[in-house]
Design a protein around this motif. Structure first.
Motif, PDB file in Angstrom:
ATOM      1  N   GLU A 197       4.415  -0.864   3.778  1.00  0.00           N
ATOM      2  CA  GLU A 197       4.302   0.173   2.763  1.00  0.00           C
ATOM      3  C   GLU A 197       4.770   1.499   3.338  1.00  0.00           C
ATOM      4  O   GLU A 197       4.699   1.728   4.546  1.00  0.00           O
ATOM      5  N   TYR A 198       5.235   2.372   2.441  1.00  0.00           N
ATOM      6  CA  TYR A 198       5.799   3.648   2.840  1.00  0.00           C
ATOM      7  C   TYR A 198       5.235   4.734   1.941  1.00  0.00           C
ATOM      8  O   TYR A 198       5.168   4.570   0.730  1.00  0.00           O
ATOM      9  N   GLU A 199       4.856   5.852   2.539  1.00  0.00           N
ATOM     10  CA  GLU A 199       4.344   6.997   1.812  1.00  0.00           C
ATOM     11  C   GLU A 199       5.419   8.063   1.814  1.00  0.00           C
ATOM     12  O   GLU A 199       5.849   8.517   2.881  1.00  0.00           O
ATOM     13  N   TYR A 243       6.108   0.372  -6.725  1.00  0.00           N
ATOM     14  CA  TYR A 243       5.817   1.709  -6.222  1.00  0.00           C
ATOM     15  C   TYR A 243       4.847   2.372  -7.186  1.00  0.00           C
ATOM     16  O   TYR A 243       4.847   2.088  -8.380  1.00  0.00           O
ATOM     17  N   THR A 292       9.806   9.358   5.372  1.00  0.00           N
ATOM     18  CA  THR A 292       8.374   9.557   5.540  1.00  0.00           C
ATOM     19  C   THR A 292       8.172  10.769   6.445  1.00  0.00           C
ATOM     20  O   THR A 292       9.148  11.396   6.862  1.00  0.00           O
ATOM     21  N   GLU A 326       0.015   7.702  -5.794  1.00  0.00           N
ATOM     22  CA  GLU A 326      -1.337   7.697  -5.241  1.00  0.00           C
ATOM     23  C   GLU A 326      -1.553   9.005  -4.488  1.00  0.00           C
ATOM     24  O   GLU A 326      -0.813   9.307  -3.557  1.00  0.00           O
ATOM     25  N   LYS A 346       1.354  11.371  -3.933  1.00  0.00           N
ATOM     26  CA  LYS A 346       2.477  10.848  -3.156  1.00  0.00           C
ATOM     27  C   LYS A 346       2.896   9.526  -3.777  1.00  0.00           C
ATOM     28  O   LYS A 346       2.109   8.855  -4.429  1.00  0.00           O
ATOM     29  N   CYS A 347       4.125   9.167  -3.529  1.00  0.00           N
ATOM     30  CA  CYS A 347       4.623   7.886  -4.016  1.00  0.00           C
ATOM     31  C   CYS A 347       4.479   6.869  -2.888  1.00  0.00           C
ATOM     32  O   CYS A 347       4.996   7.065  -1.796  1.00  0.00           O
ATOM     33  N   MET A 348       3.756   5.793  -3.163  1.00  0.00           N
ATOM     34  CA  MET A 348       3.617   4.703  -2.202  1.00  0.00           C
ATOM     35  C   MET A 348       4.601   3.607  -2.614  1.00  0.00           C
ATOM     36  O   MET A 348       4.597   3.174  -3.770  1.00  0.00           O
TER      37      MET A 348
END
Length: 161
Positions: A88-90, A73, A58, A76, A79-81
């Motif tokens: 959660e990770y962006e 996943y 991140t 959004e 970016k991939c969430m």
């Protein structure tokens, strides 16, 4: 999480060792023949179960997740969430990058729309045009994908029974 492989020349202790739920038993006198096959089978099981690491970079940290812990996943805002039970990770990855990183475990995911891949093991319900995950998350999908999603999940659930 680990796989236990017993190596012994005392086969009389095999039944006592079952208490520890070993993955395999290897007789010492046959170790050269049996050990490579046991290691190969263990690697295949780890990959199939999604217990291998996926590095998440991140903007401020790097974290290691197990592939099998990913609920879904989705793309959004370019970016991939990545969503897990823990959070959660962006990340700056494409869906294609994630699929490549997951390798053969990617087969465990179901594409419910163009930018969203859901881990089949966490899907509990298909209701109208929505999949409901184990944690209560509801994800919509298009009406035209209903049959495909239902059919794939029925095959998946059928294998589990």
């Amino acid at each position: 999480d680990f796989l236990l492989i017993f190596i012994t020349e005392h086969t009389e202790y095999v039944f006592e060792a079952l208490e520890y739920m070993p993955f395999r038993f290897i007789r010492k006198e046959r170790m050269e023949k049996e050990l490579p096959a046991a290691i190969q089978a263990a690697c295949e099981k780890v990959a199939k179960d999604g217990n291998f690491p996926v590095l998440i970079n991140t903007s401020d940290q790097t974290e290691m997740l197990r592939a099998g812990d990913i609920l879904y996943y989705a793309l959004e805002n370019r970016k991939c969430m990545i969503y897990t039970m823990r959070g959660e990770y962006e990340v700056w990855k494409t869906i294609r990058d994630m699929r490549k990183e997951l390798g053969s475990y990617d087969e465990s995911f179901l594409q419910i729309y163009r930018g969203c891949m859901v881990n089949k093991k966490y899907i509990r319900t298909i209701k109208n045009e929505t999949v409901i995950l184990e944690n209560g998350t509801e994800l919509p999908f298009s009406r035209r994908k209903r049959k495909e999603i239902s059919d794939r999940m029925m095959r998946y659930w059928g294998k589990m029974v």
